[in-house]
Design a protein around this motif. Structure first.
Motif, short mmCIF file in Angstrom:
data_model
loop_
_atom_site.label_atom_id
_atom_site.label_comp_id
_atom_site.label_asym_id
_atom_site.label_seq_id
_atom_site.Cartn_x
_atom_site.Cartn_y
_atom_site.Cartn_z
N ARG A 98 1.06 6.65 -6.89
CA ARG A 98 0.00 7.63 -7.11
C ARG A 98 0.54 9.06 -7.05
O ARG A 98 0.14 9.92 -7.82
CB ARG A 98 -1.10 7.47 -6.05
CG ARG A 98 -1.97 6.26 -6.27
CD ARG A 98 -3.07 6.16 -5.24
NE ARG A 98 -3.98 7.30 -5.31
CZ ARG A 98 -5.07 7.42 -4.58
NH1 ARG A 98 -5.38 6.48 -3.69
NH2 ARG A 98 -5.85 8.46 -4.71
N ASN A 99 1.49 9.29 -6.15
CA ASN A 99 2.04 10.63 -5.99
C ASN A 99 2.98 11.03 -7.12
O ASN A 99 3.11 12.22 -7.45
CB ASN A 99 2.79 10.74 -4.65
CG ASN A 99 1.84 10.71 -3.47
OD1 ASN A 99 0.65 11.01 -3.61
ND2 ASN A 99 2.36 10.36 -2.30
N LYS A 137 -6.22 3.21 -8.19
CA LYS A 137 -7.09 2.98 -7.04
C LYS A 137 -7.16 1.50 -6.72
O LYS A 137 -6.82 0.67 -7.57
CB LYS A 137 -8.51 3.51 -7.34
CG LYS A 137 -8.57 5.01 -7.60
CD LYS A 137 -9.94 5.46 -8.05
CE LYS A 137 -10.23 5.11 -9.50
NZ LYS A 137 -9.43 5.87 -10.46
N LEU A 196 0.82 -1.21 0.00
CA LEU A 196 0.00 0.00 0.00
C LEU A 196 0.86 1.27 0.00
O LEU A 196 0.50 2.28 -0.60
CB LEU A 196 -0.95 -0.01 1.20
CG LEU A 196 -1.98 -1.14 1.20
CD1 LEU A 196 -2.82 -1.11 2.47
CD2 LEU A 196 -2.88 -1.07 -0.03
N GLU A 197 2.03 1.20 0.66
CA GLU A 197 2.95 2.33 0.65
C GLU A 197 3.52 2.53 -0.76
O GLU A 197 3.67 3.67 -1.23
CB GLU A 197 4.09 2.09 1.65
CG GLU A 197 5.05 3.25 1.80
CD GLU A 197 4.40 4.53 2.31
OE1 GLU A 197 4.87 5.62 1.91
OE2 GLU A 197 3.43 4.44 3.08
N THR A 198 3.85 1.42 -1.43
CA THR A 198 4.33 1.50 -2.81
C THR A 198 3.26 2.12 -3.71
O THR A 198 3.54 2.98 -4.55
CB THR A 198 4.71 0.11 -3.34
OG1 THR A 198 5.77 -0.42 -2.53
CG2 THR A 198 5.17 0.17 -4.79
N LYS A 216 0.93 4.17 -2.82
CA LYS A 216 0.84 5.60 -2.50
C LYS A 216 1.92 6.40 -3.22
O LYS A 216 1.66 7.47 -3.78
CB LYS A 216 0.97 5.78 -0.98
CG LYS A 216 0.85 7.21 -0.51
CD LYS A 216 0.98 7.28 1.01
CE LYS A 216 0.97 8.72 1.51
NZ LYS A 216 1.14 8.78 2.99
N ARG A 217 3.14 5.87 -3.24
CA ARG A 217 4.24 6.56 -3.93
C ARG A 217 3.99 6.65 -5.43
O ARG A 217 4.29 7.67 -6.06
CB ARG A 217 5.55 5.85 -3.64
CG ARG A 217 6.03 5.99 -2.20
CD ARG A 217 7.32 5.23 -1.96
NE ARG A 217 7.75 5.37 -0.57
CZ ARG A 217 8.78 4.72 -0.05
NH1 ARG A 217 9.48 3.89 -0.80
NH2 ARG A 217 9.10 4.90 1.21
#
Length: 262
Positions: A175-176, A183, A168-170, A172-173
């Motif tokens: 997406r940023n 999604k 999930l952290e990957t 997020k990165r």
């Protein structure tokens, strides 16, 4: 009259843990969507090529694979191959895909290679399903960058939730920095055994933490699901009456019904 082109919904099947049912889900979800009269493309983005053999293709006889497309040597149209289901196509892979990460290491925008490749053909399909490798490698980053949705298989076993935070952290990165439209389509519970307290506990924990992100469909432990790949068939062609086949029909229906509103 103006023609309206609706591009494919692109979904990657991702989890850096091995043995959670990624390829089983990629192959059988793709087949279920195709049988439901959706033009479906399965992209084998794993150098092991298990999705390729899972649809009955002989990797040794294939001259051009996803590797050749991602390094820019072959157009996407030339890579698309038929399966036993008329509406299901595949871009195959084999071990040479490992070379992509080495050869592209110094290239700029290397994370966009798969997105560029699929952009040439995505209006020919309703769904594109990408099978990711069991790691957070450059290939997985390419899949997450190309996709609009991420489906996470979560096996109902000890340590199931461990490592999910890293994925999930990957996400997020990515997406940023690379793909703001990415999604979570949902979390799919796999290898569920209703006879064990452990399976029920993992299911309860997943629903507690992730709530509506957990699919209603649960994929059970099923012998026939395990047998089907050795015959080069999705479970729907191997044993359509099995509980494994019915669960993937159910998952496909959930995805089509949700239609992932645009």
């Amino acid at each position: 009259m103006v023609d309206i082109f609706i591009m494919a919904q692109i979904m990657c099947i991702a989890n850096q843990k091995g043995g959670v049912g990624k390829t089983t889900t990629a192959v059988n979800l793709s087949a279920a969507l195709a049988v439901s009269e959706k033009r479906t493309l399965l992209v084998d983005c794993d150098p092991q090529g298990n999705a390729t053999t899972g649809l009955g293709l002989d990797k040794k006889s294939i001259s051009e694979t996803l590797y050749h497309g991602m390094i820019g040597k072959v157009a996407a149209e030339r890579l698309v191959m038929d399966s036993d289901i008329e509406t299901l196509k595949i871009i195959p892979s084999r071990v040479d895909l490992i070379g992509f990460e080495v050869e592209m290491m110094s290239k700029s925008r290397r994370e966009m290679s798969l997105k560029r490749l699929l952009s040439k053909i995505e209006d020919s399909f309703d769904y594109i399903i990408i099978d990711c490798p069991p790691s957070l490698s450059l290939l997985t980053v390419n899949a997450l960058t190309a996709a609009e949705w991420m489906l996470i298989p979560l096996q109902c076993e000890f340590y199931a939730l461990e490592g999910l935070g890293q994925l999930l952290e990957t996400m997020k990165r990515i997406r940023n920095n690379l793909n703001p439209r990415l999604k979570i389509a949902g979390i799919l519970l796999t290898m569920f055994d209703k006879r064990t307290n452990l399976s029920r506990q993992v299911a309860e924990d997943a629903e507690k933490y992730f709530k509506d992100l957990v699919f209603k469909t649960v994929v059970p432990r099923n012998v026939r699901l395990g047998e089907a790949p050795s015959f080069g068939k999705p479970i729907l062609l191997y044993d359509a009456t099995s509980t494994g086949a019915q669960s993937y029909f159910s998952l496909a229906k959930e995805i089509m019904d949700n239609s992932y509103a645009r």
